[in-house]
Design a protein around this motif. Structure first.
Motif, mmCIF file in Angstrom:
data_model
loop_
_atom_site.group_PDB
_atom_site.id
_atom_site.type_symbol
_atom_site.label_atom_id
_atom_site.label_comp_id
_atom_site.label_asym_id
_atom_site.label_seq_id
_atom_site.Cartn_x
_atom_site.Cartn_y
_atom_site.Cartn_z
ATOM 1 N N MET A 1 0.715 -1.438 0.016
ATOM 2 C CA MET A 1 -0.104 0.146 0.131
ATOM 3 C C MET A 1 0.878 1.374 -0.123
ATOM 4 S SD MET A 1 -3.012 -1.180 2.657
ATOM 5 C CE MET A 1 -3.684 0.480 2.581
ATOM 6 N N GLY A 2 1.858 1.387 0.654
ATOM 7 C CA GLY A 2 2.765 2.371 0.421
ATOM 8 C C GLY A 2 3.823 2.276 -0.367
ATOM 9 N N SER A 3 4.366 1.556 -1.199
ATOM 10 C CA SER A 3 4.827 1.109 -2.388
ATOM 11 C C SER A 3 4.011 1.587 -4.070
ATOM 12 C CB SER A 3 5.508 -0.003 -2.902
ATOM 13 O OG SER A 3 4.838 -1.224 -2.604
ATOM 14 N N THR B 1 -11.689 1.605 5.446
ATOM 15 C CA THR B 1 -11.654 1.265 4.495
ATOM 16 C C THR B 1 -10.639 1.737 2.992
ATOM 17 O OG1 THR B 1 -13.503 2.837 3.771
ATOM 18 C CG2 THR B 1 -14.364 1.090 4.990
ATOM 19 N N LEU B 2 -9.806 0.856 2.496
ATOM 20 C CA LEU B 2 -9.464 0.954 1.456
ATOM 21 C C LEU B 2 -9.955 2.333 0.433
ATOM 22 C CD1 LEU B 2 -8.222 -2.292 0.131
ATOM 23 C CD2 LEU B 2 -6.932 -0.577 2.305
ATOM 24 N N ASN C 1 -7.374 -2.082 -7.723
ATOM 25 C CA ASN C 1 -6.103 -2.487 -7.430
ATOM 26 C C ASN C 1 -5.214 -3.638 -6.507
ATOM 27 O OD1 ASN C 1 -6.856 1.360 -6.750
ATOM 28 N ND2 ASN C 1 -5.432 -0.313 -8.653
ATOM 29 N N ILE C 2 -6.323 -4.203 -5.711
ATOM 30 C CA ILE C 2 -5.894 -5.362 -4.834
ATOM 31 C C ILE C 2 -5.413 -6.228 -5.369
ATOM 32 C CG2 ILE C 2 -7.466 -7.440 -4.094
ATOM 33 C CD1 ILE C 2 -9.649 -4.932 -3.378
ATOM 34 N N PRO C 3 -5.020 -6.637 -6.871
ATOM 35 C CA PRO C 3 -4.561 -7.817 -7.300
ATOM 36 C C PRO C 3 -3.443 -7.361 -7.729
ATOM 37 C CG PRO C 3 -6.615 -7.965 -9.069
ATOM 38 C CD PRO C 3 -6.776 -6.554 -8.269
ATOM 39 N N THR D 1 -10.461 -7.310 -0.156
ATOM 40 C CA THR D 1 -11.870 -6.670 -0.375
ATOM 41 C C THR D 1 -12.361 -6.443 0.792
ATOM 42 O OG1 THR D 1 -11.321 -8.514 -2.422
ATOM 43 C CG2 THR D 1 -13.872 -8.090 -1.887
ATOM 44 N N LYS D 2 -11.921 -7.282 1.710
ATOM 45 C CA LYS D 2 -12.861 -7.752 2.744
ATOM 46 C C LYS D 2 -13.109 -5.481 3.332
ATOM 47 C CE LYS D 2 -13.833 -9.629 7.347
ATOM 48 N NZ LYS D 2 -13.659 -11.113 8.171
#
Length: 384
Positions: free
Chosen positions: A270-272, A340-341, A350-352, A381-382
């Motif tokens: 999430m940072g990179s 939440t994201l 973005n999740i994969p 996803t949660k």
């Protein structure tokens, strides 16, 4: 199996502890410093609180401030050149994890030039020489980088965070002065404080945890639960600031030696990839990952609940474990962490890519419950 536990040699604690800096430099027979900090700390005057001490003592220094919130390989390489040009013989790191991690990279490469490409330091690099002496003065109560053998640098080419683990990088001296934290904004106080709580909880339940590390982590959990709301809600209150300054240091002593887990494994991408502040990423993920880990950690979660101030009298082990998760979630909400994201700009698409990096992260194997890339996708996803 032998257990290894590495600590730094000398630390100073308490309001005004920065005044010990000239004596420290003199005792170590050091002659000139490269001060590693960031432009924000220069602008707000926090770095000046330290450099004034150097000025009053007549100790020479130069400043390197090209450090990003998520420091990069380029930051380290530029810092190595700045150190060389300065003719300094030590590094003074003023800041949060970014400044201290950058200083570690500079110090290691300067004394181990065969690792000049920086990327080769990822993981457990076989460096032969100790870092240039680092005196670390944290301005946040979160990373504990002043006492760890870890540092995190972004490889811009891969857009990935490199976690570097090296006993040779530990600062020679830590000066933990809570007065350097008084100007920290509420949002950063909350995020870095929850980062410290994540260190303590993950360090307590990681596969490498043992009786020595448990002792440190449980005390840190207790102190963070007691002091973080005060530090956020009353920034000038010395009780909250000093409590958090010490708690994050205590947590770091242990996790540095036993490792972390899936929260950090998922927070690093999430940072990179999206430049999300590390503490925010950890805090957002922590309750959900605790729920995932609960089947492996029921008893330990019950202990966490007690150290978070929950009265577990009459609860079953399962209920106490649930109470721990809820206590962490309530603390996160109380100090204003996004939940939440989507609130921080991350989308389903973005999740994969996040999951692909997370499964490869050096922290993920330390998680008490083994995890697959598909499960990581479900966990992101949660919290979407």
């Amino acid at each position: 199996m032998a257990q290894r536990f590495i600590l730094n040699e000398v630390s100073y604690f308490g309001a005004g502890a920065r005044q010990e800096l000239p004596e420290v430099l003199n005792r170590m027979n050091l002659k000139k410093a490269l001060v590693c900090t960031d432009k924000g700390l220069l602008a707000c005057g926090t770095a000046k609180m330290v450099t004034d001490v150097l000025d009053n003592a007549g100790f020479p220094y130069e400043i390197y401030s090209e450090i990003k919130p998520n420091p990069t390989v380029t930051n380290v390489q530029q810092g190595v050149e700045a150190f060389k040009n300065s003719k300094a013989d030590c590094l003074i790191a003023i800041g949060g994890g970014s400044s201290m991690d950058t200083a570690k990279g500079i110090g290691i490469v300067s004394n181990n030039p065969e690792f000049a490409d920086v990327v080769s330091l990822e993981g457990c690099a076989p460096t032969k020489h100790k870092s240039v002496p680092i005196i670390a003065l944290p301005t946040t109560a979160g990373t504990g980088a002043e006492v760890t053998i870890n540092y995190v640098i972004i490889d811009e080419k891969r857009q990935a965070k490199m976690v570097c683990v090296d006993p040779n990088d530990i600062p020679a001296v830590a000066i933990v002065d809570p007065e350097l934290m008084y100007s920290l904004p509420k949002g950063l106080t909350a995020a870095t404080g929850m980062d410290a709580l994540t260190h303590a909880i993950e360090g307590y339940i990681t596969k490498g945890a043992w009786v020595m590390s448990d002792m440190y982590e449980l005390q840190a959990i207790k102190m963070i639960a007691e002091n973080l709301p005060l530090a956020v809600e009353e920034p000038k209150n010395p009780v909250g600031r000093e409590g958090m300054a010490l708690a994050q240091y205590i947590a770091a002593q242990a996790f540095s030696n036993v490792g972390l887990g899936l929260v950090h494994g998922m927070a690093h991408p999430m940072g990179s990839l999206h430049d999300i502040p590390h503490g925010v990423a950890n805090a957002l993920l922590l309750p959900t990952i605790m729920e995932f880990n609960k089947p492996c950690c029921v008893e330990k979660f019950g202990v966490i609940a007690q150290y978070m101030g929950v009265d577990t009298t009459g609860m079953t082990a399962e209920q106490a474990a649930d109470a721990a998760v809820e206590a962490v979630r309530k603390l996160s909400i109380r100090v204003g962490i996004p939940q939440t994201l989507s609130e921080i700009g991350i989308t389903k698409e973005n999740i994969p890519a996040l999951a692909h990096q997370a499964i490869q992260d050096v922290c993920t194997p330390g998680n008490p419950r083994d995890v697959t890339e598909e499960q990581i996708i479900e966990l992101y996803t949660k919290v979407l």
